[in-house]
Write an enzyme that holds these catalytic residues in place. Structure first.
Site, mmCIF file in Angstrom:
data_model
loop_
_atom_site.group_PDB
_atom_site.id
_atom_site.type_symbol
_atom_site.label_atom_id
_atom_site.label_comp_id
_atom_site.label_asym_id
_atom_site.label_seq_id
_atom_site.Cartn_x
_atom_site.Cartn_y
_atom_site.Cartn_z
ATOM 1 N N ASN A 55 -10.812 -2.718 -6.422
ATOM 2 C CA ASN A 55 -9.975 -1.763 -7.176
ATOM 3 C C ASN A 55 -10.564 -1.355 -8.532
ATOM 4 O O ASN A 55 -10.137 -0.377 -9.135
ATOM 5 C CB ASN A 55 -8.548 -2.304 -7.381
ATOM 6 C CG ASN A 55 -7.687 -2.235 -6.136
ATOM 7 O OD1 ASN A 55 -6.782 -3.027 -5.945
ATOM 8 N ND2 ASN A 55 -7.972 -1.267 -5.252
ATOM 9 N N ASP A 97 0.825 -1.201 0.000
ATOM 10 C CA ASP A 97 0.000 0.000 0.000
ATOM 11 C C ASP A 97 0.864 1.257 0.000
ATOM 12 O O ASP A 97 1.936 1.267 0.608
ATOM 13 C CB ASP A 97 -0.890 -0.021 1.257
ATOM 14 C CG ASP A 97 -2.115 0.867 1.108
ATOM 15 O OD1 ASP A 97 -2.352 1.386 -0.001
ATOM 16 O OD2 ASP A 97 -2.826 1.043 2.104
HETATM 17 C C1 FPP Z 1 -1.598 0.153 -3.610
HETATM 18 O O1 FPP Z 1 -1.195 1.491 -3.605
HETATM 19 C C2 FPP Z 1 -1.057 -0.572 -4.773
HETATM 20 C C3 FPP Z 1 -1.797 -1.156 -5.780
HETATM 21 C C4 FPP Z 1 -3.259 -1.151 -5.791
HETATM 22 C C5 FPP Z 1 -1.159 -1.809 -6.933
HETATM 23 C C6 FPP Z 1 0.016 -2.657 -6.567
HETATM 24 C C7 FPP Z 1 0.615 -3.206 -7.804
HETATM 25 C C8 FPP Z 1 1.940 -3.283 -8.028
HETATM 26 C C9 FPP Z 1 2.977 -2.871 -7.060
HETATM 27 C C10 FPP Z 1 2.392 -3.877 -9.306
HETATM 28 C C11 FPP Z 1 2.499 -5.374 -9.161
HETATM 29 C C12 FPP Z 1 2.840 -5.975 -10.473
HETATM 30 C C13 FPP Z 1 2.814 -7.304 -10.733
HETATM 31 C C14 FPP Z 1 3.074 -7.836 -12.086
HETATM 32 C C15 FPP Z 1 2.513 -8.302 -9.707
HETATM 33 P P1 FPP Z 1 -2.311 2.611 -3.741
HETATM 34 O O2 FPP Z 1 -2.503 2.918 -5.178
HETATM 35 O O3 FPP Z 1 -3.534 2.161 -3.024
HETATM 36 O O4 FPP Z 1 -1.612 3.798 -3.002
HETATM 37 P P2 FPP Z 1 -2.322 4.907 -2.109
HETATM 38 O O5 FPP Z 1 -3.041 4.184 -1.003
HETATM 39 O O6 FPP Z 1 -1.180 5.728 -1.616
HETATM 40 O O7 FPP Z 1 -3.248 5.672 -3.019
#
Ligand code: FPP
Length: 266
Positions: free
Chosen positions: A84, A36
């Site tokens: 999501n 996160d």
């Molecule tokens: C959460 O941060 C992250 C995600 C929803 C996406 C995570 C995906 C990756 C790291 C890529 C993985 C790739 C592969 C191929 C497995 P957020 O967007 O919720 O951050 P925030 O809470 O600060 O808005």
């Protein structure tokens, strides 16, 4: 046009040895991670959220390699939840494209590291190109003997449990299963993680203290490590701190005795 160069760089890889402060006999067999904070990481730098997700991939690659080097048997990460889809369409389609690019470009490296990759979730709702890549990667790495890497994609814990209930009901109706024999073992054998032990440790970054519908059954006895670190900043020291924290816990599984082995729930 987003530049993906940071996820394609091919540095020479040297295995990382386990820090001496960690007990090699008490390394968790299975680690689950809620990655996160990509968006906040990007915002703090005046970057787009997309850049945050790209940086998140680098953190994931580092974590996977360290887990593999340090003897963790399985790593399960939450890449995309059933909730999501409610993000702006642009971000959702960026993430889908990112998963495709990363999978395509990292497959050879995963294979060389003997990683067995699986995607857990309702995969038939993903773009068909991504589904094809997932099928290929799953087949190619199925017999690999290294770390099990589970990527939860379009995954929701409650949805998984409802599916298990449905499946057991169907098997009971068809005569394949005597409902009086349904117990925790029969139930968990129908979960998406059926071939792995339950996670011993859950790591959640960015300071949030929620389960967010992640592995609701499997995390029943997991130790939880919450760090303020945003996912793209999660590095070797962060993993080291998480494992130190884990090794400082006394796991009791509801009983009174201290259980010496970190893997005692297997
Ligand atoms: C959460 O941060 C992250 C995600 C929803 C996406 C995570 C995906 C990756 C790291 C890529 C993985 C790739 C592969 C191929 C497995 P957020 O967007 O919720 O951050 P925030 O809470 O600060 O808005």
């Amino acid at each position: 046009m987003t530049n993906f160069s940071s996820i394609t760089s091919d540095k020479k890889y040297l295995a990382s040895s386990l820090p001496e402060e960690l007990d090699p006999l008490r390394i968790p067999e299975h680690i689950a991670v809620i990655m996160d904070g990509n968006g906040r990481w990007a915002k703090a730098r005046g970057l787009t959220r997309a850049r945050g997700h790209i940086a998140g991939v680098d953190a994931l690659k580092t974590t996977l390699r360290l887990c593999s080097d340090w003897g963790v048997g399985a790593l399960t990460v939450y890449a995309f939840s059933t909730e999501n889809w409610s993000r702006p369409g642009e971000e959702v389609s960026f993430l889908m494209t990112l998963f495709q690019r990363v999978l395509k470009r990292e497959l050879e490296a995963l294979q060389m590291q003997k990683v067995r990759i699986k995607f857990l979730g309702d995969l038939d709702q993903l773009p068909s190109k991504l589904q094809d890549l997932i099928n290929d990667a799953t087949k190619l790495t199925a017999n690999n003997t290294g770390i099990h890497f589970n990527v939860c994609t379009n995954y929701g814990g409650r949805r998984e449990l409802v599916k298990v209930a449905k499946r057991l009901a169907e098997r009971s109706i068809s005569g394949d299963l005597d409902p009086s024999l349904i117990d925790e073992n029969v139930f968990s054998a129908e979960l998406l993680t059926a071939n792995d032990v339950d996670p011993d440790l859950l790591i959640r970054t960015s300071g949030e203290r929620r389960l967010s519908n992640f592995l609701l059954w499997q995390l029943a006895y997991a130790e939880i490590h919450v760090t303020e670190t945003l996912w793209p900043d999660f590095d070797k020291d962060s993993l080291f701190q998480a494992l130190l924290d884990y090794q400082s816990r006394r796991r009791r599984f509801g009983g009174l005795e201290q259980i010496g082995s970190a893997n005692a729930n297997t």
